[in-house]
Design an enzyme around this catalytic site. Sequence first.
Site, short mmCIF file in Angstrom:
data_model
loop_
_atom_site.label_atom_id
_atom_site.label_comp_id
_atom_site.label_asym_id
_atom_site.label_seq_id
_atom_site.Cartn_x
_atom_site.Cartn_y
_atom_site.Cartn_z
N ALA A 223 0.81 -1.22 0.00
CA ALA A 223 0.00 0.00 0.00
C ALA A 223 0.84 1.26 0.00
O ALA A 223 0.30 2.36 -0.08
CB ALA A 223 -0.93 0.00 1.23
N LYS B 195 1.02 9.43 -3.29
CA LYS B 195 -0.30 9.32 -3.89
C LYS B 195 -0.91 10.63 -4.39
O LYS B 195 -1.95 10.59 -5.06
CB LYS B 195 -1.27 8.70 -2.87
CG LYS B 195 -0.91 7.31 -2.40
CD LYS B 195 -1.95 6.79 -1.42
CE LYS B 195 -1.70 5.33 -1.07
NZ LYS B 195 -0.58 5.16 -0.16
N SER C 41 -3.54 -0.32 -6.40
CA SER C 41 -3.35 0.61 -7.50
C SER C 41 -4.43 1.70 -7.41
O SER C 41 -5.00 1.93 -6.36
CB SER C 41 -3.41 -0.13 -8.83
OG SER C 41 -3.09 0.75 -9.91
N LYS D 280 -6.34 6.14 -11.55
CA LYS D 280 -5.48 7.04 -12.33
C LYS D 280 -4.43 6.30 -13.15
O LYS D 280 -3.78 6.90 -14.01
CB LYS D 280 -4.84 8.06 -11.40
CG LYS D 280 -5.86 8.99 -10.74
CD LYS D 280 -5.27 9.86 -9.67
CE LYS D 280 -6.33 10.73 -9.02
NZ LYS D 280 -7.39 9.96 -8.33
N TYR E 81 1.58 10.76 -11.43
CA TYR E 81 1.19 9.76 -10.43
C TYR E 81 0.56 8.54 -11.10
O TYR E 81 0.94 7.40 -10.84
CB TYR E 81 0.22 10.38 -9.42
CG TYR E 81 -0.46 9.36 -8.53
CD1 TYR E 81 0.28 8.48 -7.75
CD2 TYR E 81 -1.85 9.25 -8.49
CE1 TYR E 81 -0.32 7.53 -6.96
CE2 TYR E 81 -2.47 8.31 -7.69
CZ TYR E 81 -1.71 7.45 -6.93
OH TYR E 81 -2.33 6.50 -6.15
N ASN F 149 -11.98 6.53 -5.37
CA ASN F 149 -11.79 7.34 -4.16
C ASN F 149 -12.33 6.64 -2.93
O ASN F 149 -13.45 6.11 -2.94
CB ASN F 149 -12.52 8.68 -4.34
CG ASN F 149 -11.92 9.51 -5.45
OD1 ASN F 149 -10.99 10.27 -5.25
ND2 ASN F 149 -12.45 9.34 -6.65
N VAL F 150 -11.55 6.68 -1.86
CA VAL F 150 -11.97 6.10 -0.58
C VAL F 150 -12.61 7.20 0.26
O VAL F 150 -11.98 8.23 0.53
CB VAL F 150 -10.78 5.47 0.17
CG1 VAL F 150 -11.24 4.91 1.51
CG2 VAL F 150 -10.14 4.39 -0.68
N ARG G 200 -7.33 10.29 3.82
CA ARG G 200 -6.54 11.51 3.80
C ARG G 200 -6.28 11.96 2.37
O ARG G 200 -5.89 11.16 1.52
CB ARG G 200 -5.20 11.28 4.53
CG ARG G 200 -5.36 11.15 6.03
CD ARG G 200 -4.01 11.23 6.72
NE ARG G 200 -3.16 10.08 6.42
CZ ARG G 200 -2.68 9.25 7.34
NH1 ARG G 200 -2.98 9.40 8.59
NH2 ARG G 200 -1.91 8.25 6.99
N VAL H 19 -11.57 14.62 -1.19
CA VAL H 19 -12.35 15.85 -1.11
C VAL H 19 -13.25 15.88 0.13
O VAL H 19 -13.60 16.95 0.62
CB VAL H 19 -13.20 16.02 -2.40
CG1 VAL H 19 -14.33 15.00 -2.45
CG2 VAL H 19 -13.74 17.43 -2.52
#
Length: 338
Positions: A94, A98, A137, A140, A148, A180-181, A185, A188
């Site tokens: 992980a 990022k 991964s 993106k 990135y 998106n999680v 951190r 948005v």
Amino acid sequence: MFYQFDEDQINLSGKSILITGGTGSFGQAFVRKVINAYDVSRCIVFSRDELKQYEMAQEFPVVTGGPIRFFIGDVRDAARLELAMRGVDYVVHAAALKHVQTAEYNPFEAAKTNINGAENVVTAAIRAGVRKVIALSTDKACNPINLYGATKLAADKIFIAGNNLSGSGGCSFSVVRYGNVIGSRGSVVPLFQKLIKEKATELPITDFRMTRFWITLDQGINFVLSCLKLMQGGEIFIPKIPSMRITDLAQSMAPELLQREIGIRAGEKLHELMISEDDARATVEFSDRYAILTPFLNLNMADYENFGVKAVSKEFKYASDLNDDWLSQKNFKSLLKM
């Protein structure tokens, strides 16, 4: 449909697992899940940040005979990785740089961590006799337009090719790719929460047309654990998750605030893409996920006949604006509370 991916997960009881970037948002939640759900022999947190490890140790204290291990190290250091992986059964990778803008401004550093680091993980895992490695991964990496994404695409290719390097019966390597999680951190959601707490009068939206895939931290962890069991080596797994318009997300979080369009940022996509039309030729569909199979590893649908897989159409594309599963404001609020 909102899959939790909590069935058919790998049983880690009695096993040793290492997670690189273990002090990040995903890493900490993953360790919490593993410790609570399984009687693991060891759970090794590998990261370079001493302060974050110290803070994490307050929640997961190192007890004599206990499973938790904190290992200071950097994925740029192949020798240190190999040392940490001795006797390890499974590795979850992980660690990464990022942030899109950070990578654009620091390209050499992004390449060292995301590309060279991937190579080091592959090499160390093979030398240490690890059974399986699964790498995190990002959307993106599919048709990347920023550095990135390009580094993560290179990393994905390195992990898939690792199956050739390890040989028959050696370490297996696969990749998971998702969007998106919620609440992680840098996303948005924490930004909007901060602005709302500070009594802002408006929320900034880069482009009112923007859409994104969304997944919860628990979903992401469960997905990784289920892919660890399912993987044969060489797959890029993509979960079936809902999309949401950023304007709807902002409206659900602060219906009383104005939304101001500030313009799309360099390297930012209007919509997310996780499977391109070119990938579709090698993509199969499960009930709750997709998998891009690597042709040069001779993976095919027959390898997954027990899961009722089917090939996707040649014109298939998995993009956030073309998704047939959309997250409502009501459901997003429920997920945010979770």
